[in-house]
Design a protein around this motif. Structure first.
Motif, PDB file in Angstrom:
ATOM      1  N   ALA A  16      48.320  74.363  25.239  1.00 39.29           N
ATOM      2  CA  ALA A  16      48.975  75.177  24.217  1.00 39.29           C
ATOM      3  C   ALA A  16      48.686  76.669  24.366  1.00 39.29           C
ATOM      4  N   THR A  17      47.559  77.033  24.971  1.00 39.31           N
ATOM      5  CA  THR A  17      47.205  78.446  25.071  1.00 39.31           C
ATOM      6  C   THR A  17      47.717  79.103  26.346  1.00 39.31           C
ATOM      7  N   LYS A  18      48.287  78.320  27.246  1.00 38.06           N
ATOM      8  CA  LYS A  18      48.763  78.870  28.518  1.00 38.06           C
ATOM      9  C   LYS A  18      50.268  79.116  28.483  1.00 38.06           C
ATOM     10  N   ASP A  19      50.700  80.141  29.230  1.00 37.68           N
ATOM     11  CA  ASP A  19      52.131  80.385  29.413  1.00 37.68           C
ATOM     12  C   ASP A  19      52.680  79.306  30.340  1.00 37.68           C
ATOM     13  N   ILE A  20      53.912  78.897  30.108  1.00 37.95           N
ATOM     14  CA  ILE A  20      54.536  77.862  30.926  1.00 37.95           C
ATOM     15  C   ILE A  20      55.681  78.473  31.722  1.00 37.95           C
ATOM     16  N   ASP A  21      55.610  78.293  33.033  1.00 37.00           N
ATOM     17  CA  ASP A  21      56.704  78.673  33.930  1.00 37.00           C
ATOM     18  C   ASP A  21      57.301  77.368  34.445  1.00 37.00           C
ATOM     19  N   GLU A  22      58.597  77.383  34.726  1.00 37.71           N
ATOM     20  CA  GLU A  22      59.274  76.148  35.122  1.00 37.71           C
ATOM     21  C   GLU A  22      59.953  76.276  36.481  1.00 37.71           C
ATOM     22  N   ILE A  23      59.939  75.174  37.209  1.00 34.68           N
ATOM     23  CA  ILE A  23      60.734  75.015  38.424  1.00 34.68           C
ATOM     24  C   ILE A  23      61.793  73.973  38.079  1.00 34.68           C
ATOM     25  N   PHE A  24      63.061  74.337  38.209  1.00 33.21           N
ATOM     26  CA  PHE A  24      64.132  73.400  37.906  1.00 33.21           C
ATOM     27  C   PHE A  24      64.482  72.622  39.170  1.00 33.21           C
ATOM     28  N   VAL A  25      64.339  71.290  39.095  1.00 31.68           N
ATOM     29  CA  VAL A  25      64.608  70.404  40.224  1.00 31.68           C
ATOM     30  C   VAL A  25      65.632  69.369  39.761  1.00 31.68           C
ATOM     31  N   ASP A  26      66.793  69.375  40.406  1.00 33.31           N
ATOM     32  CA  ASP A  26      67.827  68.404  40.054  1.00 33.31           C
ATOM     33  C   ASP A  26      67.364  66.986  40.371  1.00 33.31           C
ATOM     34  N   TRP A  27      67.917  66.010  39.659  1.00 33.20           N
ATOM     35  CA  TRP A  27      67.509  64.609  39.785  1.00 33.20           C
ATOM     36  C   TRP A  27      67.614  64.106  41.214  1.00 33.20           C
ATOM     37  N   PHE A  28      68.576  64.600  41.975  1.00 29.16           N
ATOM     38  CA  PHE A  28      68.774  64.104  43.337  1.00 29.16           C
ATOM     39  C   PHE A  28      67.826  64.745  44.348  1.00 29.16           C
ATOM     40  N   ASP A  29      66.994  65.709  43.901  1.00 28.17           N
ATOM     41  CA  ASP A  29      66.019  66.354  44.783  1.00 28.17           C
ATOM     42  C   ASP A  29      64.579  65.919  44.519  1.00 28.17           C
ATOM     43  N   LEU A  55      58.762  63.821  42.376  1.00 24.75           N
ATOM     44  CA  LEU A  55      58.478  64.720  41.271  1.00 24.75           C
ATOM     45  C   LEU A  55      59.055  64.135  39.988  1.00 24.75           C
ATOM     46  N   ASN A  56      58.320  64.320  38.895  1.00 19.80           N
ATOM     47  CA  ASN A  56      58.761  63.827  37.588  1.00 19.80           C
ATOM     48  C   ASN A  56      58.884  64.988  36.622  1.00 19.80           C
ATOM     49  N   ASP A  57      59.734  64.813  35.635  1.00 27.51           N
ATOM     50  CA  ASP A  57      59.895  65.826  34.603  1.00 27.51           C
ATOM     51  C   ASP A  57      58.550  66.075  33.927  1.00 27.51           C
ATOM     52  N   GLY A  58      58.135  67.333  33.884  1.00 31.06           N
ATOM     53  CA  GLY A  58      56.868  67.694  33.248  1.00 31.06           C
ATOM     54  C   GLY A  58      55.669  67.721  34.176  1.00 31.06           C
ATOM     55  N   ASP A  59      55.840  67.370  35.463  1.00 32.33           N
ATOM     56  CA  ASP A  59      54.715  67.428  36.397  1.00 32.33           C
ATOM     57  C   ASP A  59      54.180  68.853  36.497  1.00 32.33           C
ATOM     58  N   ILE A  60      52.867  68.968  36.456  1.00 40.13           N
ATOM     59  CA  ILE A  60      52.204  70.266  36.606  1.00 40.13           C
ATOM     60  C   ILE A  60      51.900  70.450  38.087  1.00 40.13           C
ATOM     61  N   ILE A  61      52.412  71.540  38.673  1.00 39.86           N
ATOM     62  CA  ILE A  61      52.181  71.769  40.098  1.00 39.86           C
ATOM     63  C   ILE A  61      51.260  72.961  40.354  1.00 39.86           C
ATOM     64  N   TYR A  62      50.978  73.751  39.289  1.00 41.57           N
ATOM     65  CA  TYR A  62      50.053  74.878  39.430  1.00 41.57           C
ATOM     66  C   TYR A  62      49.446  75.157  38.061  1.00 41.57           C
ATOM     67  N   SER A  63      48.175  75.522  38.083  1.00 38.86           N
ATOM     68  CA  SER A  63      47.499  75.867  36.831  1.00 38.86           C
ATOM     69  C   SER A  63      46.385  76.856  37.118  1.00 38.86           C
ATOM     70  N   ASP A  64      46.290  77.887  36.295  1.00 38.65           N
ATOM     71  CA  ASP A  64      45.127  78.780  36.318  1.00 38.65           C
ATOM     72  C   ASP A  64      44.753  79.049  34.857  1.00 38.65           C
ATOM     73  N   SER A  65      43.919  80.027  34.616  1.00 33.89           N
ATOM     74  CA  SER A  65      43.439  80.256  33.250  1.00 33.89           C
ATOM     75  C   SER A  65      44.519  80.790  32.308  1.00 33.89           C
ATOM     76  N   LYS A  66      45.599  81.350  32.862  1.00 33.22           N
ATOM     77  CA  LYS A  66      46.635  81.955  32.027  1.00 33.22           C
ATOM     78  C   LYS A  66      47.947  81.180  31.962  1.00 33.22           C
ATOM     79  N   GLU A  67      48.283  80.477  33.040  1.00 29.14           N
ATOM     80  CA  GLU A  67      49.590  79.830  33.062  1.00 29.14           C
ATOM     81  C   GLU A  67      49.579  78.506  33.804  1.00 29.14           C
ATOM     82  N   ILE A  68      50.635  77.736  33.552  1.00 34.85           N
ATOM     83  CA  ILE A  68      50.890  76.532  34.331  1.00 34.85           C
ATOM     84  C   ILE A  68      52.346  76.585  34.793  1.00 34.85           C
ATOM     85  N   VAL A  69      52.597  75.937  35.914  1.00 29.40           N
ATOM     86  CA  VAL A  69      53.956  75.816  36.429  1.00 29.40           C
ATOM     87  C   VAL A  69      54.288  74.330  36.417  1.00 29.40           C
ATOM     88  N   ILE A  70      55.414  74.007  35.783  1.00 27.08           N
ATOM     89  CA  ILE A  70      55.808  72.605  35.665  1.00 27.08           C
ATOM     90  C   ILE A  70      57.187  72.363  36.291  1.00 27.08           C
TER      91      ILE A  70
END
Length: 147
Positions: A16-29, A55-70
């Motif tokens: 909840a305290t981290k910024d969330i960045d997203e990678i959009f991956v279509d279902w066929f990829d 890859l699944n919807d919501g998978d976390i692929i990167y995390s540091d003290s400020k943000e996560i990439v899902i």
């Protein structure tokens, strides 16, 4: 940035305290071995998982003290059908299987990517398909083969 593993899923963590960045991956990829994408916030990211996985919807692929990439699987046009009986379920799956279209399940709902000829065929057979916008997740495993 090069990603080689999935760190978890956003559903299973409290970030909840981290910024969330997203990678959009279509279902066929989602099961491609190598992907190059740009995140919502403009980061170039290469994904090459060391352990074969999809890859699944919501998978976390990167995390540091400020943000996560899902990973986010965006919604797309889909056909949704709710069979009334197991016999109808079998007939619907048979028609979809004949088209070699990936099949997704969500509870008692059968979902496939929207395909107008399939939609019309399902209507003609009396299955009452609905055109919807959905995230295509929970795919049934399918075998790739050539005729």
């Amino acid at each position: 940035m090069l990603i080689d593993k999935i760190l978890g899923n956003i559903k299973d963590t409290n970030n909840a305290t981290k910024d969330i960045d997203e990678i959009f991956v279509d279902w066929f990829d989602v099961d491609k071995k190598i992907l190059k994408k740009t995140s919502k916030n403009g980061k170039d990211i290469g994904i090459k998982l060391t352990k074969p996985s999809k890859l699944n919807d919501g998978d976390i692929i990167y995390s540091d003290s400020k943000e996560i990439v899902i990973i986010t699987i965006p919604q797309c046009e889909a056909i949704s059908i709710r069979p009334k009986t197991m016999e109808e379920m079998g007939k619907i799956c048979y028609e979809i299987g004949n088209k070699h279209i990936p099949l997704f399940l969500n509870g008692d709902e059968i979902i496939v990517n929207y395909d107008e000829p399939l939609f019309k065929l399902l209507e003609k057979k009396g299955f009452k398909p609905n055109k919807t916008m959905q995230k295509l997740t929970n795919a049934l495993e399918h075998h790739h083969h050539e005729h």
